[in-house]
Design a protein around this motif. Structure first.
Motif, PDB file in Angstrom:
ATOM      1  N   ARG A  83       0.829  -1.202   0.000  1.00 45.32           N
ATOM      2  CA  ARG A  83       0.000   0.000   0.000  1.00 45.32           C
ATOM      3  C   ARG A  83       0.865   1.254   0.000  1.00 45.32           C
ATOM      4  O   ARG A  83       0.567   2.238  -0.702  1.00 45.32           O
ATOM      5  CB  ARG A  83      -0.912  -0.026   1.227  1.00 45.32           C
ATOM      6  N   LYS A  84       1.933   1.227   0.763  1.00 49.01           N
ATOM      7  CA  LYS A  84       2.824   2.391   0.836  1.00 49.01           C
ATOM      8  C   LYS A  84       3.498   2.653  -0.503  1.00 49.01           C
ATOM      9  O   LYS A  84       3.597   3.808  -0.946  1.00 49.01           O
ATOM     10  CB  LYS A  84       3.875   2.154   1.921  1.00 49.01           C
ATOM     11  N   LEU A  85       3.957   1.601  -1.170  1.00 52.53           N
ATOM     12  CA  LEU A  85       4.603   1.774  -2.471  1.00 52.53           C
ATOM     13  C   LEU A  85       3.633   2.322  -3.506  1.00 52.53           C
ATOM     14  O   LEU A  85       4.000   3.182  -4.319  1.00 52.53           O
ATOM     15  CB  LEU A  85       5.185   0.433  -2.927  1.00 52.53           C
ATOM     16  N   GLN A 119      -6.180   2.161  -9.560  1.00 48.86           N
ATOM     17  CA  GLN A 119      -6.909   0.920  -9.783  1.00 48.86           C
ATOM     18  C   GLN A 119      -6.352  -0.209  -8.913  1.00 48.86           C
ATOM     19  O   GLN A 119      -7.113  -0.922  -8.242  1.00 48.86           O
ATOM     20  CB  GLN A 119      -6.831   0.532 -11.248  1.00 48.86           C
ATOM     21  N   SER A 120      -5.034  -0.373  -8.902  1.00 53.84           N
ATOM     22  CA  SER A 120      -4.436  -1.420  -8.071  1.00 53.84           C
ATOM     23  C   SER A 120      -4.637  -1.144  -6.585  1.00 53.84           C
ATOM     24  O   SER A 120      -4.873  -2.066  -5.786  1.00 53.84           O
ATOM     25  CB  SER A 120      -2.944  -1.538  -8.387  1.00 53.84           C
ATOM     26  N   LEU A 121      -4.561   0.133  -6.216  1.00 55.50           N
ATOM     27  CA  LEU A 121      -4.795   0.473  -4.810  1.00 55.50           C
ATOM     28  C   LEU A 121      -6.244   0.188  -4.425  1.00 55.50           C
ATOM     29  O   LEU A 121      -6.525  -0.260  -3.296  1.00 55.50           O
ATOM     30  CB  LEU A 121      -4.441   1.944  -4.587  1.00 55.50           C
ATOM     31  N   TYR A 177     -10.066  -3.192  -1.486  1.00 54.58           N
ATOM     32  CA  TYR A 177     -11.246  -4.049  -1.478  1.00 54.58           C
ATOM     33  C   TYR A 177     -10.947  -5.393  -0.825  1.00 54.58           C
ATOM     34  O   TYR A 177     -11.775  -5.946  -0.084  1.00 54.58           O
ATOM     35  CB  TYR A 177     -11.739  -4.263  -2.907  1.00 54.58           C
ATOM     36  N   LYS A 178      -9.757  -5.894  -1.052  1.00 51.26           N
ATOM     37  CA  LYS A 178      -9.396  -7.199  -0.499  1.00 51.26           C
ATOM     38  C   LYS A 178      -9.064  -7.127   0.978  1.00 51.26           C
ATOM     39  O   LYS A 178      -9.374  -8.059   1.746  1.00 51.26           O
ATOM     40  CB  LYS A 178      -8.203  -7.764  -1.275  1.00 51.26           C
ATOM     41  N   HIS A 179      -8.468  -6.024   1.415  1.00 46.62           N
ATOM     42  CA  HIS A 179      -7.984  -5.947   2.794  1.00 46.62           C
ATOM     43  C   HIS A 179      -8.667  -4.846   3.606  1.00 46.62           C
ATOM     44  O   HIS A 179      -8.324  -4.651   4.776  1.00 46.62           O
ATOM     45  CB  HIS A 179      -6.477  -5.707   2.810  1.00 46.62           C
TER      46      HIS A 179
END
Length: 629
Positions: free
Chosen positions: A367-369, A385-387, A392-394
């Protein structure tokens, strides 16, 4: 064409039309005014016996031109410059040289008197604004204009950039950079026909000698699906300049996508032969070796790529992904660190590294990256989008929706954002919302691989919802776009298997194996390419000790990662301090990344027309796109 007036520097009775007594430039007849304007400048020849005959461009105009045009007429038609002349001294010199010769007649005297008052014609340069005379700007203005257009394009101010580039083409039609920049800007706006016209005009203006125009034109045709035309244009680029490495590499990538591996290797070898070592060529060759499960050779080629250009972020990333596939997490992390050090603001480096860390369980670091990458590239929708998927998953679906919405506003024509958002809504049970988002993705373009993935995902949705006929239609439409998708074929076969149609399921599996493109790679070719890469190696030693040398060379940059016994611990990996790096090199405060995320939501989205969506007749009715099946 000449005017009958004495010159201050010689005794000749005339001076050139497009020159000055102090300007040695030759007359440029390409800049002559129109025919009607030249009527006023055509004068009858002298009648003196010793006067030299003066050539006239159009003798018929002598009979049509008035003997003494008005001064106001010249002011309206011509842009003039009045020379400094010493008339008295010139007349004295003429009298001294023409002793014993009859004086000119009255007509000649009148013409000489008129010529003394006649200003020198100065050609006029047109302007877009319709202004007055303007000389051609200095070449440095072209570089400044191209830089300004590039900056405007980065800010999505395409109209202003296009106007500047059109002006550059007008003043410097022989320079190919303006055509290339304008074509790329038009391509980004999906104006492919206009971009093609620009490239065609540029190739004509440069007489086919600019390889960059040919190469960009070939890439455009490849994106439009005109494979044969793209090959011809790549060939033209290599003919224009055989040392143009981008043409060789682009052509090889095209052949790889068509399954012509041997042809692609041949083109890459030619690129190395004519252009020398290049990180992109080495990188592509390394990926070919990795695909053929020759991992040590791939590592050797990746090492060559990073030697050619240690700042090549793409080479470090590709190498890192190879190690990820081999589950060498410590080596992959070391290579990711080298990638961000080579290009600190590269969005791909932060994105791929963040996804890697999240996939192996380091959610906070991932998440930080991703947040660091977004802070450096606030207009990139892929990072958001990836974030959003990670949250959503975590985390919660509401936070994910906020991030998806922000990503879609930044770039409404980015299909993967709509597809991922639709998948999330389907997982949440919002079937109608998921259908609308899938429709929105397909309304952008129905010919891309993203569209094929969208149709496959939509087909799975309809299959789970019990709409089997719609699911079959969607699977078939997806395969019309990408017939090589193993997942789509097997998903369709599983649908038929679940319905008890075992024969039909077997037919679908057989169709996949019959139509798939079998890529046969020759391992012996590696020896040939290494001859091109490193010709200094002794052939006998290479034949006997090739594999061991490759293994030793490939493992050199990974010694630091392998030396650590506790490599699973990130803090004890390679000693890379992420917080200190982003603070010193990027001026980012690690504790204020969330604030940067909130501030980035105020950015204005791209100025693009929103695509049309298929309208449902009923609120709960399902509407499928009209696709060729």
């Amino acid at each position: 064409m000449q005017l009958f007036s004495p010159s201050s520097s010689s005794a000749k009775p005339s001076f050139p039309l497009f020159s000055h007594s102090q300007n040695p430039k030759k007359p440029s007849f390409k800049s002559l005014p129109p025919f009607k304007t030249r009527l006023f400048l055509s004068l009858p020849p002298c009648t003196a016996t010793n006067s030299p005959s003066v050539p006239v461009l159009d003798q018929e105009t002598d009979r049509q031109a008035p003997p003494e045009p008005d001064k106001d007429t010249f002011k309206k038609v011509l842009v003039v410059r009045r020379p400094v002349m010493d008339v008295a001294s010139e007349e004295e010199e003429d009298d001294d040289r023409n002793d014993g010769v009859s004086k000119p007649s009255g007509i000649d005297a009148g013409l000489e008197k008129f010529a003394k008052k006649m200003p020198i014609f100065e050609p006029e340069r047109g302007d877009f604004s319709g202004g007055g005379a303007q000389e051609k700007p200095l070449p440095v203005n072209l570089d400044l204009a191209l830089y300004k257009a590039r900056v405007l394009a980065r800010k999505f101010r395409y109209d202003e950039a296009e106007r500047i580039l059109e002006k550059c083409i007008y003043y410097w039609p022989e320079d190919g950079r303006s055509y290339v920049a304008l074509g790329k800007i038009l391509s980004k706006q999906s104006k492919k026909a206009e971009a093609r016209a620009v490239y065609e005009r540029g190739s004509q203006a440069t007489q086919g000698e600019n390889p960059y125009i040919w190469q960009c034109w070939a890439v455009l045709e490849n994106k439009m699906g005109n494979i044969r035309r793209a090959r011809e244009l790549f060939d033209a680029a290599t003919v224009a300049d055989k040392r143009h490495i981008a043409a060789w590499h682009g052509w090889a990538v095209l052949e790889l996508k068509q399954g012509n591996v041997k042809k692609a290797r041949h083109l890459l070898a030619k690129g190395l032969k004519f252009c020398g070592g290049n990180e992109y060529v080495y990188q592509t060759l390394a990926l070919l070796e990795a695909k053929a499960n020759r991992y040590e050779q791939a590592r050797y080629l990746f090492r060559q790529a990073t030697k050619c250009n240690p700042k090549s972020c793409a080479s470090w990333l590709a190498w890192a992904q190879l190690e990820v596939q081999q589950e060498n997490n410590r080596a992959a992390r070391l290579l990711f660190e080298k990638a961000v050090q080579a290009s600190p603001k590269n969005r791909f480096a932060w994105h791929v590294w963040g996804v890697f860390e999240a996939n192996i369980g380091n959610v906070d670091l991932g998440r930080k990256l991703l947040k660091i990458g977004h802070a450096l590239n606030p207009r990139d929708p892929v990072l958001l989008q990836s974030l959003a998927l990670l949250e959503y998953k975590h985390s919660t679906a509401n936070l994910s929706r906020v991030l998806f919405r922000r990503a879609s506003e930044l770039d409404p024509r980015h299909q993967p954002v709509w597809i991922a958002w639709g998948w999330m809504e389907w997982k949440e049970g919002n079937i109608s919302t998921a259908r609308e988002l899938y429709q929105r993705a397909l309304s952008i373009d129905t010919t891309t691989e993203s569209a094929a993935r969208c149709l496959q995902a939509w087909g799975v949705l309809e299959q789970r919802a019990g709409n089997l006929s719609a699911a079959r239609r969607l699977f078939r439409s997806s395969l019309n776009i990408n017939s090589q998708s193993y997942v789509t074929w097997m998903t369709w076969a599983a649908l038929e298997e679940d319905q008890g149609n075992s024969v039909r399921a077997e037919e679908i599996r057989n169709l996949y194996f019959q139509q798939r493109t079998e890529v046969v790679d020759d391992a012996s070719w590696v020896m040939g390419i290494l001859d091109v890469i490193d010709p200094a190696l002794d052939s006998i030693k290479r034949l006997l000790n090739l594999d061991q040398d490759l293994i030793n060379k490939a493992k050199e940059p990974l010694k630091d990662a392998e030396a650590n016994e506790n490599g699973d611990d990130i803090r004890n990996g390679s000693g890379f301090n992420l917080d200190a790096f982003i603070k010193d090199a990027l001026s980012l405060d690690p504790s204020k990344l969330d604030v940067s995320m909130e501030n980035s939501g105020n950015l204005s989205p791209k100025r693009v027309k929103s695509p049309r969506m298929w309208k449902s007749q009923g609120r709960n009715a399902m509407t499928l796109p009209r696709l060729s099946i």
